[in-house]
Design an enzyme around this catalytic site. Structure first.
Site, mmCIF file in Angstrom:
data_model
loop_
_atom_site.group_PDB
_atom_site.id
_atom_site.type_symbol
_atom_site.label_atom_id
_atom_site.label_comp_id
_atom_site.label_asym_id
_atom_site.label_seq_id
_atom_site.Cartn_x
_atom_site.Cartn_y
_atom_site.Cartn_z
ATOM 1 N N THR A 17 0.812 -1.223 0.000
ATOM 2 C CA THR A 17 0.000 0.000 0.000
ATOM 3 C C THR A 17 0.838 1.262 0.000
ATOM 4 O O THR A 17 0.475 2.254 -0.645
ATOM 5 C CB THR A 17 -0.927 -0.005 1.241
ATOM 6 O OG1 THR A 17 -1.838 -1.088 1.138
ATOM 7 C CG2 THR A 17 -1.710 1.294 1.352
ATOM 8 N N ASP A 62 1.445 -6.522 -4.434
ATOM 9 C CA ASP A 62 0.554 -6.517 -3.291
ATOM 10 C C ASP A 62 1.021 -7.663 -2.399
ATOM 11 O O ASP A 62 1.331 -8.748 -2.881
ATOM 12 C CB ASP A 62 -0.886 -6.759 -3.769
ATOM 13 C CG ASP A 62 -1.901 -6.687 -2.641
ATOM 14 O OD1 ASP A 62 -1.795 -7.507 -1.706
ATOM 15 O OD2 ASP A 62 -2.809 -5.844 -2.710
ATOM 16 N N SER A 63 1.081 -7.447 -1.084
ATOM 17 C CA SER A 63 1.685 -8.475 -0.232
ATOM 18 C C SER A 63 0.879 -9.765 -0.196
ATOM 19 O O SER A 63 1.388 -10.797 0.239
ATOM 20 C CB SER A 63 1.892 -7.945 1.189
ATOM 21 O OG SER A 63 0.674 -7.803 1.884
ATOM 22 N N SER A 64 -0.357 -9.744 -0.644
ATOM 23 C CA SER A 64 -1.116 -10.985 -0.757
ATOM 24 C C SER A 64 -0.457 -11.957 -1.731
ATOM 25 O O SER A 64 -0.709 -13.168 -1.675
ATOM 26 C CB SER A 64 -2.549 -10.701 -1.212
ATOM 27 O OG SER A 64 -3.221 -9.873 -0.291
ATOM 28 N N THR A 94 0.933 -4.722 4.314
ATOM 29 C CA THR A 94 0.626 -5.139 5.686
ATOM 30 C C THR A 94 0.019 -6.532 5.790
ATOM 31 O O THR A 94 0.147 -7.187 6.827
ATOM 32 C CB THR A 94 -0.331 -4.125 6.350
ATOM 33 O OG1 THR A 94 -1.543 -4.035 5.588
ATOM 34 C CG2 THR A 94 0.315 -2.751 6.448
ATOM 35 N N ASP A 95 -0.655 -7.004 4.737
ATOM 36 C CA ASP A 95 -1.406 -8.254 4.864
ATOM 37 C C ASP A 95 -0.532 -9.440 5.256
ATOM 38 O O ASP A 95 -0.948 -10.283 6.053
ATOM 39 C CB ASP A 95 -2.144 -8.566 3.557
ATOM 40 C CG ASP A 95 -3.389 -7.710 3.369
ATOM 41 O OD1 ASP A 95 -3.828 -7.077 4.347
ATOM 42 O OD2 ASP A 95 -3.915 -7.675 2.242
ATOM 43 N N GLN A 278 -5.544 -20.740 18.546
ATOM 44 C CA GLN A 278 -6.274 -19.663 17.899
ATOM 45 C C GLN A 278 -6.341 -18.416 18.778
ATOM 46 O O GLN A 278 -6.644 -17.332 18.287
ATOM 47 C CB GLN A 278 -7.694 -20.124 17.560
ATOM 48 C CG GLN A 278 -7.750 -21.245 16.549
ATOM 49 C CD GLN A 278 -9.158 -21.752 16.308
ATOM 50 O OE1 GLN A 278 -10.139 -21.054 16.550
ATOM 51 N NE2 GLN A 278 -9.272 -22.980 15.825
ATOM 52 N N CYS A 279 -6.059 -18.559 20.066
ATOM 53 C CA CYS A 279 -6.073 -17.413 20.977
ATOM 54 C C CYS A 279 -4.868 -16.527 20.705
ATOM 55 O O CYS A 279 -3.758 -17.015 20.495
ATOM 56 C CB CYS A 279 -6.034 -17.874 22.428
ATOM 57 S SG CYS A 279 -7.428 -18.894 22.921
#
Length: 342
Positions: A17, A62-64, A94-95, A278-279
């Protein structure tokens, strides 16, 4: 000791971005945008600023779209320029920034200089962009040389790269390290948390680069009602490792005990199964609850308080460095570069 103005910093622009402009189908990265905008900023040419150069990827992403090949490209760039610069700032979307920062922390063995990842939520070309402040802070941190590890600098915080997760897609405070203290708080002064910083002894043989191989590694997130039988087909000899995101401290639904035979079969095929939670906060402790005890009995290993991002990067590193499967299983629960609390 060199003053800041005598330091040299390499800015590596990978895409994301921060250097995007608006196109007909949305924001896209455009070559030379970052270089042109930074060159126009008087603060970047202040008499006390470190000198800086920009290395721009030929293909901006794009970082994706960042993967193993791009991690290797980042690592090679830092390795090839390591002797010429006092620190490095990596501009990244950032992704997947937390994945890339984690990957660099393992790939760059013997690192003794700052590698600071940053980016922005709003492109540099737009008003209210957070990009310039993030870049400026990152350059100063890279030049000061206090945090000699892979970090993420974002919105006034300095975080260990392999402890970081992305929290928000639309707030300036986009990242956090839920299970580890901030390395620094950035206000009028940069206040380093000395007790949280890695203090490696300078390696006798210098920096070593371990490039990653493309490997079949998977991530499965457990959820209520999950039908484990759907995943049995991927647990073959071809799969090298899997990160299992469980509930709480490593708990899984009983589901007629359907998962454990699948995990056991995968383990017998040589698949490394690492259990993460997942926490956001807390640690995996297999056997604390009955619903987690079976995982360790069939060969899974607890990932302690590692993030999924760090666990994936660590698996790529350990396999690429050609450790044995027995060693990899043992090392996944051992701290190597600050990624987990033993």
């Amino acid at each position: 000791m060199k003053s800041l103005k005598d330091k040299k910093i390499l800015i590596i622009y990978t895409g994301g971005t921060i250097g995007m402009v608006s196109g007909p189908n949305g924001y896209i990265p455009v070559p030379n945008t970052v270089r042109d905008i930074l060159s126009q900023q008087s603060i970047m040419h202040h008499k006390d600023m470190p000198s800086w150069d920009i290395f721009e990827f030929e293909v901006l992403l794009d970082s994706s779209n960042v993967g193993v090949a791009e991690w290797n490209q980042m690592g090679r760039c830092i390795f090839d320029h390591y002797r010429d610069y006092d620190g490095f700032v990596v501009l990244h979307g950032t992704d997947t920034m937390a994945y890339s920062a984690s990957a660099m922390s393992f790939m760059l063995q013997g690192l003794d200089k700052p590698v600071v990842f940053t980016g922005s939520q709003i492109p540099l070309c737009e008003i209210r962009s957070d990009g310039l402040e993030n870049i400026f802070n990152s350059i100063c941190i890279a030049a000061e040389g206090v945090a000699r590890e892979v970090c993420i600098c974002f919105s006034g915080k300095l975080l260990r790269g392999n402890r970081t997760v992305k929290l928000s897609s639309d707030r300036f405070i986009a990242f956090e390290s839920p299970n580890y203290a901030h390395l620094a708080e950035i206000g009028i002064n940069i206040q380093y948390n000395e007790g949280a910083l890695e203090r490696p002894d300078p390696p006798a043989d210098g920096l070593k680069l371990v490039e990653f191989r493309e490997l079949p590694i998977g991530v499965i997130k457990v959820f209520p009602g999950i039908q484990f039988s759907l995943f049995e087909g991927i647990m073959t000899e071809r799969l090298r490792a899997i990160v299992l995101e469980t509930f709480g401290a490593g708990n899984i639904p009983a589901s007629d005990n359907a998962l454990l035979p699948i995990i056991k079969k995968a383990y017998e095929h040589g698949v490394i199964i690492t259990v993460c939670s997942q926490c956001l906060q807390g640690t995996v402790s297999l056997g604390t609850y009955e619903t987690s005890r079976g995982l360790s009995e069939v060969g899974a290993v607890g990932g302690a308080d590692m993030t999924t991002e760090a666990a994936v990067a660590k698996l790529y590193y350990l396999f690429s460095a050609q450790y044995s499967k027995e060693a990899i299983k043992a090392m996944m629960s051992q701290n190597m570069c600050g990624e987990l609390t033993e």
